[in-house]
Design a protein around this motif. Structure first.
Motif, PDB file in Angstrom:
ATOM      1  N   ASP A   3       2.750  12.269  -7.524  1.00  0.00           N
ATOM      2  CA  ASP A   3       3.064  11.541  -8.751  1.00  0.00           C
ATOM      3  C   ASP A   3       4.157  10.501  -8.512  1.00  0.00           C
ATOM      4  OD1 ASP A   3       1.226  13.067 -10.077  1.00  0.00           O
ATOM      5  OD2 ASP A   3       2.694  14.407 -11.023  1.00  0.00           O
ATOM      6  N   SER A   4       5.110  10.817  -7.649  1.00  0.00           N
ATOM      7  CA  SER A   4       6.223   9.891  -7.406  1.00  0.00           C
ATOM      8  C   SER A   4       5.750   8.603  -6.750  1.00  0.00           C
ATOM      9  CB  SER A   4       7.298  10.558  -6.539  1.00  0.00           C
ATOM     10  OG  SER A   4       7.970  11.557  -7.284  1.00  0.00           O
ATOM     11  N   PHE A   5       4.789   8.707  -5.830  1.00  0.00           N
ATOM     12  CA  PHE A   5       4.285   7.484  -5.190  1.00  0.00           C
ATOM     13  C   PHE A   5       3.487   6.630  -6.178  1.00  0.00           C
ATOM     14  CE2 PHE A   5       5.537   9.055  -1.027  1.00  0.00           C
ATOM     15  CZ  PHE A   5       5.873   7.867  -0.394  1.00  0.00           C
ATOM     16  N   ILE A  61       0.862  -1.185   0.000  1.00  0.00           N
ATOM     17  CA  ILE A  61       0.000   0.000   0.000  1.00  0.00           C
ATOM     18  C   ILE A  61       0.897   1.233   0.000  1.00  0.00           C
ATOM     19  CG2 ILE A  61      -1.766   1.288   1.254  1.00  0.00           C
ATOM     20  CD1 ILE A  61      -2.693  -1.347   2.487  1.00  0.00           C
ATOM     21  N   SER A  62       0.844   2.006  -1.087  1.00  0.00           N
ATOM     22  CA  SER A  62       1.672   3.213  -1.209  1.00  0.00           C
ATOM     23  C   SER A  62       3.134   2.905  -0.907  1.00  0.00           C
ATOM     24  CB  SER A  62       1.140   4.327  -0.297  1.00  0.00           C
ATOM     25  OG  SER A  62      -0.184   4.629  -0.656  1.00  0.00           O
ATOM     26  N   GLY A  63       3.637   1.860  -1.534  1.00  0.00           N
ATOM     27  CA  GLY A  63       5.000   1.416  -1.273  1.00  0.00           C
ATOM     28  C   GLY A  63       6.041   2.140  -2.112  1.00  0.00           C
ATOM     29  N   VAL A  64       7.308   1.898  -1.749  1.00  0.00           N
ATOM     30  CA  VAL A  64       8.439   2.391  -2.553  1.00  0.00           C
ATOM     31  C   VAL A  64       9.216   1.162  -3.020  1.00  0.00           C
ATOM     32  CG1 VAL A  64       8.747   4.749  -1.758  1.00  0.00           C
ATOM     33  CG2 VAL A  64       9.564   2.907  -0.336  1.00  0.00           C
ATOM     34  N   TYR A  65       9.350   1.026  -4.308  1.00  0.00           N
ATOM     35  CA  TYR A  65       9.881  -0.208  -4.899  1.00  0.00           C
ATOM     36  C   TYR A  65      11.141   0.023  -5.727  1.00  0.00           C
ATOM     37  CZ  TYR A  65       5.113  -1.348  -3.589  1.00  0.00           C
ATOM     38  OH  TYR A  65       3.943  -1.501  -2.879  1.00  0.00           O
TER      39      TYR A  65
END
Length: 267
Positions: free
Chosen positions: A223-225, A172-176
């Motif tokens: 936008d980055s997320f 959920i709303s992660g950074v990959y």
């Protein structure tokens, strides 16, 4: 050698700092703490140790009667804030649906490296799977979404851990893809080299589990997320499929959709 501050980019930093983009972020976190304290009174969790370290602990909330599945939740805070106690508020709807909830703590940067935190998340998952056989979902929010995806890409034998059969994963709303974070105010604590950022990015790894991984992100995120979620969905076709935009959710409201996502995996 490139110094940390040489990489800093104000525009990128702004996009990755939801606590500044959401006006009432502090009040929301205060409500998490308050609601979680109330939940812990009503449904006292059992604390289990998945390792020897001070914060290698899980809070386990068990539904009445038997659980149909276990959900391991990994919190966010950019690997440098929070412990499990702040996230007890997520348990009641899951318990009501018959899902056992385990919320993990882990050590935080800069006291440990991000690679060490990934190891802790893997240990916690293997421990949970061993303790509670049956369907297992690993879900994470924000930095926890990164860790949930790293678990999905774990070769358990290579890690010297018992094999884990996942029912599904949820980010959920992660950074990959961690490269951009080197250019934010997080970098002094994370101290990621370009190589480490690549090695620890789920978007550059292959999923080992064939179970579905639901990639969800608040529709009101930066936008980055949204881009981060798209990177994982593109990298993991078949496992991750399309990005789910959560209507009306900003970064701090997105975890409220956890139950719906979990139920989708248990159909």
């Amino acid at each position: 050698m490139t110094h940390t501050h040489d990489l800093f980019d104000e525009a990128i930093n702004k996009d990755y700092m939801p606590s500044r983009r959401v006006p009432d972020a502090d009040a929301i976190v205060a409500a998490w703490v308050r609601d979680s304290a109330a939940v812990r009174e009503t449904f006292p969790p059992v604390e289990l140790a998945y390792g020897a370290g001070e914060h290698e602990r899980l809070d386990v909330f068990k539904p009445d009667p038997e659980a149909r599945a276990t959900l391991l939740f990994i919190h966010g805070g950019y690997w440098q804030a929070f412990y499990k106690e702040t996230f007890s508020y997520l348990a009641p709807p899951l318990l009501e649906a018959g899902i056992r909830v385990a919320v993990m703590s882990y050590h935080l940067t800069p006291a440990v490296t991000l690679a060490q935190i990934v190891t802790q998340a893997r240990q916690a998952t293997a421990f949970t799977a061993t303790q509670f056989p049956g369907p297992l979902i690993v879900a994470g929010h924000s930095a926890g979404g990164h860790l949930a995806a790293m678990i999905h890409a774990t070769d358990w034998a290579a890690q010297g851990l018992p094999d884990v059969k996942l029912t599904g994963g949820i980010g959920i709303s992660g950074v990959y893809e961690l490269g951009p974070l080197r250019r934010t105010e997080l970098q002094p604590a994370l101290q990621l080299s370009a190589q480490q950022a690549h090695t620890l990015s789920p978007a550059f790894l292959q999923p080992i589990s064939a179970a579905p991984f639901l990639v969800a992100v608040g529709a009101d995120e930066s936008d980055s997320f949204v881009w981060q979620s798209q990177q994982l969905a593109d990298a993991w076709p078949g496992v991750a499929s399309q990005v789910r935009l959560l209507p009306g959710r900003h970064h701090f409201g997105a975890p409220d959709d956890l139950l719906n996502l979990a139920l989708e995996l248990l159909k």
